[in-house]
Design a protein around this motif. Structure first.
Motif, PDB file in Angstrom:
ATOM      1  N   MET A 180       0.804  -1.250  -0.171  1.00  0.00           N
ATOM      2  CA  MET A 180       0.026  -0.072   0.171  1.00  0.00           C
ATOM      3  C   MET A 180       0.737   1.383  -0.208  1.00  0.00           C
ATOM      4  O   MET A 180       1.822   1.183   0.734  1.00  0.00           O
ATOM      5  CB  MET A 180      -0.845  -0.091   1.228  1.00  0.00           C
ATOM      6  CG  MET A 180      -2.164   0.822   1.264  1.00  0.00           C
ATOM      7  SD  MET A 180      -3.167   0.743   2.565  1.00  0.00           S
ATOM      8  CE  MET A 180      -3.601  -1.080   2.605  1.00  0.00           C
ATOM      9  N   SER A 211      -9.678   7.227  -3.593  1.00  0.00           N
ATOM     10  CA  SER A 211      -9.469   8.141  -2.904  1.00  0.00           C
ATOM     11  C   SER A 211     -10.669   8.552  -1.847  1.00  0.00           C
ATOM     12  O   SER A 211     -11.712   8.004  -1.923  1.00  0.00           O
ATOM     13  CB  SER A 211      -9.688   9.508  -4.139  1.00  0.00           C
ATOM     14  OG  SER A 211     -11.222   9.641  -4.411  1.00  0.00           O
ATOM     15  N   TYR A 212     -10.129   8.930  -0.846  1.00  0.00           N
ATOM     16  CA  TYR A 212     -10.991   8.931   0.526  1.00  0.00           C
ATOM     17  C   TYR A 212     -10.954  10.232   1.132  1.00  0.00           C
ATOM     18  O   TYR A 212     -10.088  10.501   1.690  1.00  0.00           O
ATOM     19  CB  TYR A 212     -10.406   7.949   1.399  1.00  0.00           C
ATOM     20  CG  TYR A 212     -10.380   6.570   0.711  1.00  0.00           C
ATOM     21  CD1 TYR A 212     -11.587   5.932   0.385  1.00  0.00           C
ATOM     22  CD2 TYR A 212      -9.119   5.820   0.337  1.00  0.00           C
ATOM     23  CE1 TYR A 212     -11.601   4.620  -0.512  1.00  0.00           C
ATOM     24  CE2 TYR A 212      -9.214   4.861  -0.381  1.00  0.00           C
ATOM     25  CZ  TYR A 212     -10.402   3.984  -0.558  1.00  0.00           C
ATOM     26  OH  TYR A 212     -10.377   3.207  -1.374  1.00  0.00           O
ATOM     27  N   ALA A 224      -7.512  11.649   1.034  1.00  0.00           N
ATOM     28  CA  ALA A 224      -6.423  10.671   0.785  1.00  0.00           C
ATOM     29  C   ALA A 224      -6.319   9.933  -0.459  1.00  0.00           C
ATOM     30  O   ALA A 224      -7.416   9.526  -0.838  1.00  0.00           O
ATOM     31  CB  ALA A 224      -6.180   9.815   1.983  1.00  0.00           C
ATOM     32  N   VAL A 226      -4.718   6.581  -2.273  1.00  0.00           N
ATOM     33  CA  VAL A 226      -4.344   5.093  -1.874  1.00  0.00           C
ATOM     34  C   VAL A 226      -4.064   4.294  -3.031  1.00  0.00           C
ATOM     35  O   VAL A 226      -5.009   4.089  -3.685  1.00  0.00           O
ATOM     36  CB  VAL A 226      -5.111   4.616  -0.799  1.00  0.00           C
ATOM     37  CG1 VAL A 226      -4.459   3.271  -0.257  1.00  0.00           C
ATOM     38  CG2 VAL A 226      -5.257   5.483   0.392  1.00  0.00           C
ATOM     39  N   GLU A 257      -1.219   7.950   5.462  1.00  0.00           N
ATOM     40  CA  GLU A 257      -2.707   8.194   5.828  1.00  0.00           C
ATOM     41  C   GLU A 257      -2.713   9.501   6.573  1.00  0.00           C
ATOM     42  O   GLU A 257      -1.957   9.861   7.513  1.00  0.00           O
ATOM     43  CB  GLU A 257      -3.206   6.803   6.275  1.00  0.00           C
ATOM     44  CG  GLU A 257      -3.310   5.728   5.488  1.00  0.00           C
ATOM     45  CD  GLU A 257      -4.704   5.609   4.666  1.00  0.00           C
ATOM     46  OE1 GLU A 257      -5.396   6.621   4.775  1.00  0.00           O
ATOM     47  OE2 GLU A 257      -4.643   4.765   3.734  1.00  0.00           O
ATOM     48  N   PRO A 258      -3.949  10.278   6.436  1.00  0.00           N
ATOM     49  CA  PRO A 258      -4.207  11.165   7.479  1.00  0.00           C
ATOM     50  C   PRO A 258      -4.378  10.669   8.708  1.00  0.00           C
ATOM     51  O   PRO A 258      -4.998   9.548   8.950  1.00  0.00           O
ATOM     52  CB  PRO A 258      -5.410  12.184   7.000  1.00  0.00           C
ATOM     53  CG  PRO A 258      -6.047  10.903   6.151  1.00  0.00           C
ATOM     54  CD  PRO A 258      -5.006   9.976   5.393  1.00  0.00           C
TER      55      PRO A 258
END
Lengths: 260, 260
Positions: A180, A211-212, A224, A226, A257-258
């Motif tokens: 990842m 995308s998150y 974010a 990924v 990651e945030p």
């Protein structure tokens, strides 16, 4: 179960059956899906589906038979305790068309655990496994899970489930771990980067790009990006491209990651 | 969808599809299943199954068609944003055999939300709904979910999902809310009460009786007994019986659920 003689790296598929009315009624927040997903990913196995189903024998049997034919392996959680709604073991036996029989080693292990006079009929049921099963030991409880064919049956209590997962996963046919790479930015919005992200996905069709959107506790909102896949070199290269997507939109890329 | 003319109280069934690679990879802890379960239960609808499936068009379409034929209603979460992996709306359109078309009211709502020049093609996709859909509004985001037939499509972001659920649930055909009665005791074990609990289950075959071991932060371990069902009077009576089960074993019954 897949019949291919030479397993391809990272392409073994798994399905998880979460057996339990308590998840479907909302009484209990599931705490097992993510633990199973992470452990399988690390072992190079792709979790392709999860089903949460009730403690109903016909549903358990038909779902088991559908899923064990469709995926390389099926993991289950829940329904292996001593009470009337713990029906997973007899259902697995019926799905495989084998009798439920006393597993002597498990019986002796359980017998040694309980105080004299308390190893009653209900508790003895936990030693009844489908004929041909191999116990999945755990270091929390004396009652084991079990494997039969490509089906692996675990407890529903999260602490016991995780102990069984630690015993089970090294025995599963896997491959290279899921890799990842992620970058995020506090000033981006999903709608600003959709086209650029789609172009990166086209460059890396074997990877899973997502995308998150997130919101920090102080109200700042960002996205974010990924990249995930079982080819770590491709993931590394895709991660570098995600960074340039963020930079190309004039935003500041932050690796990883945030914070949750 | 059920074709019975006179719906029975509390017997409408629902299936939830959680659409998203991020749950299956373990990146994201699911926070929607329990919220949906609780909201449906309160509306007298029984959540009978949950499936978590990946962002793969053929999987989404075939799962949707299987589940909408089998359950009275299907709710979905995830996959309705602006990026390439947001494919739920076109998949629902294909499952129903209808075109995806611009929903004008939604288009205008979205257009008014974004700053001039930022309502780009990716964002305009969020106004493309299967022909015949009814939007599910929410007070967090301008992009709506939508209902078509017995399928109800919601966002995956938990805060937006819950806002859509608040709009949606009052429109669903439901009944008397799911009732629940529970007692617990810090000194019981499941194996001690299995027979007594099974006898209570036999007295109340229409209810769902369960026992759930727990551990308090200070290490004390006990069991919670829970009766659930859509007939509140039966649930009340079963709850009273659960109390006597605990007392009959010489333990102290405490009403309600143990502290989390």
């Amino acid at each position: 179960m897949s019949e291919t003689a030479t397993p391809k790296v990272g392409t073994k598929t798994a399905c998880l059956l979460v057996i339990g009315n308590e998840i479907l009624s909302g009484r209990t927040q599931d705490a097992n899906i993510r633990a199973v997903a992470v452990a399988l990913g690390a072992a190079g196995i792709r979790l392709d589906e999860v089903r949460v189903i009730p403690d109903v024998a016909e549903t358990i049997i038909s779902t088991l038979n559908t899923c064990r034919a469709h995926f390389d392996m099926v993991l289950t959680t829940g329904g292996i305790g001593p009470t009337h709604d713990d029906i997973t073991a007899p259902c697995v036996a019926r799905a495989f068309g084998v009798p439920l029989e006393r597993h002597d080693e498990t019986f002796r292990l359980l017998e040694a655990t309980f105080a004299p006079g308390t190893f009653n009929t209900a508790r003895q049921r936990m030693a009844m496994l489908p004929k041909g099963s191999i116990p999945i030991p755990n270091d929390v409880s004396a009652a084991p899970g079990f494997s039969i064919g490509n089906v692996h049956v675990m407890a529903g209590v999260p602490r016991i489930m995780r102990a069984m997962l630690r015993s089970l996963v090294p025995t599963l046919p896997g491959g290279a771990p899921l890799a990842m790479a992620s970058w995020h930015s506090d000033t981006l919005r999903e709608g600003d980067l959709a086209d650029a992200l789609s172009a990166v996905q086209d460059e890396f069709p074997a990877l899973d790009l997502g995308s998150y959107p997130y919101e920090r506790p102080d109200g700042r909102r960002g996205v974010a990006l990924v990249a995930k896949g079982f080819d770590s070199e491709q993931v590394r290269r895709a991660g570098a491209r995600l960074r340039t997507v963020i930079e190309g939109l004039g935003a500041v890329p932050i690796e990883g990651e945030p914070p949750a």
